[in-house]
Design an enzyme around this catalytic site. Structure first.
Site, PDB file in Angstrom:
ATOM      1  N   LYS A 107      -2.206  -7.382  -6.693  1.00 33.72           N
ATOM      2  CA  LYS A 107      -2.450  -8.536  -7.316  1.00 33.72           C
ATOM      3  C   LYS A 107      -1.422  -9.744  -6.595  1.00 33.72           C
ATOM      4  CE  LYS A 107      -0.548 -11.317 -10.387  1.00 33.72           C
ATOM      5  NZ  LYS A 107      -0.908 -12.689  -9.485  1.00 33.72           N
TER       6      LYS A 107
ATOM      7  N   GLU B 127      11.819  -5.403  -7.183  1.00 35.91           N
ATOM      8  CA  GLU B 127      12.317  -6.376  -6.022  1.00 35.91           C
ATOM      9  C   GLU B 127      12.634  -7.603  -6.671  1.00 35.91           C
ATOM     10  OE1 GLU B 127      13.794  -4.876  -3.538  1.00 35.91           O
ATOM     11  OE2 GLU B 127      12.759  -3.203  -2.864  1.00 35.91           O
TER      12      GLU B 127
ATOM     13  N   CYS C 294      14.243 -13.724  -0.317  1.00 38.35           N
ATOM     14  CA  CYS C 294      15.104 -13.379  -1.488  1.00 38.35           C
ATOM     15  C   CYS C 294      16.306 -13.073  -0.746  1.00 38.35           C
ATOM     16  CB  CYS C 294      14.412 -11.723  -1.880  1.00 38.35           C
ATOM     17  SG  CYS C 294      14.008 -10.810  -0.580  1.00 38.35           S
TER      18      CYS C 294
ATOM     19  N   GLU D 204      19.714 -18.800  -7.932  1.00 38.22           N
ATOM     20  CA  GLU D 204      18.830 -18.870  -6.854  1.00 38.22           C
ATOM     21  C   GLU D 204      18.075 -20.037  -6.819  1.00 38.22           C
ATOM     22  OE1 GLU D 204      15.265 -16.142  -6.613  1.00 38.22           O
ATOM     23  OE2 GLU D 204      15.913 -15.533  -4.940  1.00 38.22           O
TER      24      GLU D 204
END
Ligand code: NAD
Length: 480
Positions: free
Chosen positions: A177, A252, A286, A384
């Site tokens: 997906k 992750e 990331c 973040e």
């Protein structure tokens, strides 16, 4: 709208299908804010069909293939991606916004990833366990079964293939997906897989929303393993869903990574690497260096050069191949602007950018942005941001550098710039991250494992550990 050679449809059991609910959603070009394409919005019924197709293929044709045959098919897929390299890169640039040269590099990474896993397919072996003369004991490595792969939008095909290729090499069948912001390259990959001869149902692609299609996929009882790449917030939800029907999970998640520069570092190299590490992919990485930790004695010299280089970066639509494209969506743009306001409000010094470039009135563009004198407790130093926004903080000595670097909830990567090998390896031991890079950034390739600790997740992708995510060990014991 994009002209393409593949249908805007779900790819299930080797067929292109509309969603059962008949609904579509639009994916935008972030450089123009215009609709690029419309794709089906998969619902739970579509997920059911995709998982059943994958399940049938797992116990059917795919289970009849040898590891070497799976490897050969993957090689053919790598060759097909190579043959369509520019087309795929253009899809990524239009859908995600990234500069075309970065999209080309992404597709090169996709090819390397598929090739690596193709080569490894027939080299995965069990063990024999010495239990004495009376018992023969050995292990088989068996594929998990149907695996679900839920990916974000920052490297749409790169991250998809990072888990899909090892799953296929290991003998699993897959339901992928893609993110709702960037669904197109996954559909193109499906059409290439069909062309090169993957049996029906081995690779299925469903486009749809996370809360709907993604959640239904994760909780499906016939899905025997989940690999999720995305934000911490969604990662928590996925973990809770997996707990309903326990199965192996790779998470992750995000990062708030520190690039640490000591006074004995090669400053020119550190500055050059920092520019790429902070602003590459418009900061939507990331493992971006979103925090610069600088030893006090070199901060003036470092920042002079860093500011100068950052101010020369060209912000432009991806197809014009500047240095930074737009952010992926209005939501990400607003989020980044919210963080910039919070940094200013908390008293950090904004020394570059912080706004839309004047020459670009449409699209989700943001100038390279630098905050200096940032206190570790500020939100912009802890959370973040996922945008071309960097925060710089000073340290006096090794101990303080370690405390600052480890003083966030994340633990994905860290980088150390120093000529002192003792210091570099001492930090490597003490930094709480899944990877430590020394005198370089984005080191390691498809062969080297990557993954996080703390809130950045668990499990490792790439390299041989990436293949073992899709294998389970069966122990066989025989009394003689
Ligand atoms: P996100 O968490 O919003 O979405 C990721 C995927 O999860 C999408 O496909 C989305 O549709 C799906 N999803 C959303 N809700 C879901 C649910 N309830 N159940 C199942 N699936 C659901 O992340 P994003 O904004 O697309 O990506 C950015 C994030 O990804 C950043 O935090 C970044 O650091 C992280 N990331 C991590 C890595 C890594 O290797 N560690 C790599 C790239 C990106």
């Amino acid at each position: 709208m994009i002209q393409s050679e593949f249908p805007s449809a779900l790819f299930i059991g080797g067929k292109w299908l509309p969603s059962r609910g008949g609904e579509l959603f639009a994916t935008l070009n972030p450089a123009t804010e215009e609709i690029l394409a419309e794709v089906p919005r998969a619902n739970a019924e579509d997920v059911e069909l995709a998982v059943q197709a994958a399940y049938k293929a797992f116990y059917g044709e795919w289970s009849e293939t040898t590891p070497a045959e799976r490897g050969r098919l993957l090689y053919r897929l790598a060759q097909a991606v190579q043959a369509h390299r520019e087309e795929l890169a253009k899809i990524e640039t239009l859908d995600n916004g990234k500069p075309f040269k970065e999209a080309l590099a992404d597709i090169d990474g996709v090819i390397q990833t598929i090739e690596y896993n193709a080569g490894a397919a027939d080299k995965l072996q069990g063990d024999t366990i010495p239990l004495g003369k009376e018992v023969v004991d050995f292990t088989w490595l068996e594929p998990l079964g149907v695996t679900a792969h839920i990916v974000p939008w920052n490297f749409p095909l790169g991250i998809a293939v990072r888990s899909v290729a090892p799953a296929l090499a290991a003998g699993c069948t897959v339901v992928l997906k893609p993110a709702e912001e960037t669904p197109l390259s996954a559909l193109r990959l499906a059409s290439l897989a069909k062309e090169v001869g993957f049996p029906d149902g081995v690779l299925n692609v469903i486009t749809g929303y996370g809360e709907e299609a993604g959640a239904a996929l994760v909780r499906h009882p016939l899905v025997r393993g989940v690999t999720f790449t995305g934000s911490v917030e969604t990662g928590r939800k996925v973990m809770a869903l997996v707990a309903e029907a326990p199965k192996p999970l790779v998470l992750e998640l995000g990062g708030k990574n520190a690039l640490i520069v000591f006074e004995d570092a090669d400053l020119e190299r550190a500055v050059g690497d920092a520019i790429e590490a902070v602003f590459g992919n418009c900061g939507q990485v990331c493992s971006a260096a979103s925090r610069l930790l600088l030893q006090r004695s070199i901060q003036d010299e470092f920042m002079l050069r860093f500011r100068e280089r950052a101010s020369q970066l060209r912000v432009a639509p991806g197809l014009e191949d500047g240095d930074l494209g737009p952010l992926v969506s209005e939501e990400q743009w607003r989020r980044a602007m919210g963080y910039i306001q919070s940094g200013v409000a908390e008293g950090a010094r904004l020394t570059l950018g912080g706004q839309r470039p004047a020459h670009l009135t449409r699209g989700y563009f943001l100038m390279p942005t630098i905050f200096e004198d940032v206190q570790p407790s500020m939100r912009i130093a802890q959370e973040e941001i996922f945008a071309p926004v960097v925060v710089t903080t000073l340290f006096e000595d090794e101990e303080q550098a370690i405390q600052l670097a480890n003083g966030v909830s994340y633990g994905l990567v860290a980088g150390v710039y120093t000529q002192d090998i003792r210091r570099a390896l001492t930090l490597a031991q003490r930094l709480e991250t899944g990877s430590v890079w020394i005198n370089g950034w984005y080191l390691g390739g498809v062969q080297a494992p990557t993954g996080g600790v703390k809130a950045s997740g668990f499990g490792r992708e790439r390299g041989l550990p990436g293949l073992h995510n899709y294998l389970q060990i069966k122990n066989i014991a025989i009394r003689l």
